[in-house]
Design an enzyme around this catalytic site. Sequence first.
Site, PDB file in Angstrom:
ATOM      1  N   LYS A 113       0.828  -1.213   0.000  1.00  0.00           N
ATOM      2  CA  LYS A 113       0.000   0.000   0.000  1.00  0.00           C
ATOM      3  C   LYS A 113       0.859   1.259   0.000  1.00  0.00           C
ATOM      4  CE  LYS A 113      -4.423  -1.730   1.606  1.00  0.00           C
ATOM      5  NZ  LYS A 113      -5.551  -1.639   2.519  1.00  0.00           N
ATOM      6  N   LYS A 199      -4.643 -10.033  -5.707  1.00  0.00           N
ATOM      7  CA  LYS A 199      -5.897 -10.291  -5.003  1.00  0.00           C
ATOM      8  C   LYS A 199      -6.961  -9.260  -5.375  1.00  0.00           C
ATOM      9  CE  LYS A 199      -6.191  -7.878  -0.596  1.00  0.00           C
ATOM     10  NZ  LYS A 199      -7.607  -7.522  -0.637  1.00  0.00           N
ATOM     11  N   LYS A 202     -10.859  -3.833  -2.630  1.00  0.00           N
ATOM     12  CA  LYS A 202     -11.727  -2.655  -2.718  1.00  0.00           C
ATOM     13  C   LYS A 202     -10.957  -1.471  -3.273  1.00  0.00           C
ATOM     14  CE  LYS A 202     -13.555  -3.490   1.628  1.00  0.00           C
ATOM     15  NZ  LYS A 202     -12.461  -2.985   2.457  1.00  0.00           N
TER      16      LYS A 202
HETATM   17  P1  ATP Z   1      -8.564  -2.631   0.819  1.00  0.00           P
HETATM   18  O1  ATP Z   1      -8.111  -2.782  -0.598  1.00  0.00           O
HETATM   19  O2  ATP Z   1      -9.121  -1.267   1.150  1.00  0.00           O
HETATM   20  O3  ATP Z   1      -7.544  -3.116   1.827  1.00  0.00           O
HETATM   21  P2  ATP Z   1      -9.852  -5.169   0.931  1.00  0.00           P
HETATM   22  O4  ATP Z   1     -10.608  -5.607  -0.257  1.00  0.00           O
HETATM   23  O5  ATP Z   1      -8.492  -5.753   1.135  1.00  0.00           O
HETATM   24  O6  ATP Z   1      -9.832  -3.597   0.945  1.00  0.00           O
HETATM   25  P3  ATP Z   1     -10.393  -5.307   3.761  1.00  0.00           P
HETATM   26  O7  ATP Z   1     -11.443  -4.453   4.387  1.00  0.00           O
HETATM   27  O8  ATP Z   1      -8.975  -4.894   3.907  1.00  0.00           O
HETATM   28  O9  ATP Z   1     -10.749  -5.494   2.220  1.00  0.00           O
HETATM   29  O10 ATP Z   1     -10.531  -6.805   4.315  1.00  0.00           O
HETATM   30  C1  ATP Z   1     -11.735  -7.318   4.859  1.00  0.00           C
HETATM   31  C2  ATP Z   1     -11.691  -8.834   4.931  1.00  0.00           C
HETATM   32  O11 ATP Z   1     -11.762  -9.383   3.608  1.00  0.00           O
HETATM   33  C3  ATP Z   1     -10.416  -9.398   5.545  1.00  0.00           C
HETATM   34  O12 ATP Z   1     -10.754 -10.518   6.336  1.00  0.00           O
HETATM   35  C4  ATP Z   1      -9.594  -9.805   4.356  1.00  0.00           C
HETATM   36  O13 ATP Z   1      -8.697 -10.848   4.674  1.00  0.00           O
HETATM   37  C5  ATP Z   1     -10.683 -10.276   3.410  1.00  0.00           C
HETATM   38  N1  ATP Z   1     -10.275 -10.171   2.006  1.00  0.00           N
HETATM   39  C6  ATP Z   1      -9.937  -9.023   1.351  1.00  0.00           C
HETATM   40  N2  ATP Z   1      -9.646  -9.284   0.072  1.00  0.00           N
HETATM   41  C7  ATP Z   1      -9.805 -10.625  -0.101  1.00  0.00           C
HETATM   42  C8  ATP Z   1      -9.659 -11.498  -1.217  1.00  0.00           C
HETATM   43  N3  ATP Z   1      -9.297 -11.045  -2.407  1.00  0.00           N
HETATM   44  N4  ATP Z   1      -9.914 -12.816  -1.035  1.00  0.00           N
HETATM   45  C9  ATP Z   1     -10.284 -13.290   0.169  1.00  0.00           C
HETATM   46  N5  ATP Z   1     -10.445 -12.517   1.267  1.00  0.00           N
HETATM   47  C10 ATP Z   1     -10.209 -11.198   1.141  1.00  0.00           C
HETATM   48 MG    MG Z   2      -7.267  -5.048   2.738  1.00  0.00          MG
END
Ligand code: ATP
Ligand code: MG
Length: 336
Positions: A113, A199, A202
């Site tokens: 990040k 991965k 968001k």
């Molecule tokens: P950001 O990009 O803002 O970090 P994010 O998509 O990674 O958003 P988070 O809010 O950081 O989402 O994570 C929330 C939950 O979703 C955590 O338990 C994280 O491990 C899970 N998670 C996030 N992305 C994935 C993915 N691609 N596959 C499986 N689990 C995920």
């Molecule tokens: Mg995340």
Amino acid sequence: MNRQRVLSGVQPTGNLHLGNYLGAIRNWVEIQDQYDNYFCVVDLHAITVPQDPKTLANNSYTLAALYLACGLDLNHSTIFIQSHISAHSELTWLFNCITPLNWLEDMIQFKEKALKQGENVSVGLLDYPVLMAADILLYQADKVPVGEDQKQHLELTRDIVNRINHQFGTPEKPILKLPEPLIRKEGARVMSLTDGTKKMSKSDPSDLSRINLLDPPDEITKKIKKCKTDPVRGLEFDNPERPECNNLLTLYMLLAGKTKQEVTAECQDMGWGKFKPLLTETTINALKPIQDKYQAVMDDKSYLESVLREGREKAEVVAQETLAQVKAALGFSKPL
Ligand code: ATP
Ligand code: MG
């Protein structure tokens, strides 16, 4: 009998996608009746990268509504917004002062990040895992259901527990409980639709890279039509040279509720032209009940507010108790 505690959360940083659902929230829902659960909207984590003050509060409400829409049941689960409980920030400070800086500099999420942030990396982004440790440990959680990407942060949380217990507690009377990650094999790492080696996130600037839980059918159709595939005929799991193929088959398997064997048998001779419409229809059908329930929750704002108020009241009691224990162990004077 006292049930074991579970804590987890999602950041209100954008649209909830299939990775968040399959890697985290769906698992929360499945295990909730076996545990005493705390699920928070981690808005303090969200501001580790810039957020628009005009939308932050709304994003938190939307996410809490999605927790309910995905099936969190208030008979088993407490839902609240992290920043409503100041103990999260306060315990983070106490942990900050016992966490070696180099533990944080090694975190993969920070490195990734920080790269994207360029010049604007905040101290908060570096400190993210310490705040996460505070979230988990305030509730003395036994289990933390998360996606694969959070594994390293959970290890750091465990390191912080061991350090505090060693420095300020005794083996007979530890101060904090050692939590364990709960990471499901399937769905633990859902990949981007535009690059099967990254991965789904968001924070990916391209909305085409993910399927959001609230995407309408035509959007889902468009995204799957455009998603990256390969020119190989026949579909297969677990071929490292075909990450997109493995990801899309896994999505189909999880959303259709089928086994790997069933999907292998069904899809091994298919081409993308046949598989994509199948995945599209399955995804639309799987998300429809969540989208309907979400609308119902959002149409009753006062219900959502009451859920979050009650959640805060319940979480506050547990959080304050742990914070007081940690402060006492560190030797702070009691407030007069
Ligand atoms: P950001 O990009 O803002 O970090 P994010 O998509 O990674 O958003 P988070 O809010 O950081 O989402 O994570 C929330 C939950 O979703 C955590 O338990 C994280 O491990 C899970 N998670 C996030 N992305 C994935 C993915 N691609 N596959 C499986 N689990 C995920
Ligand atoms: Mg995340």
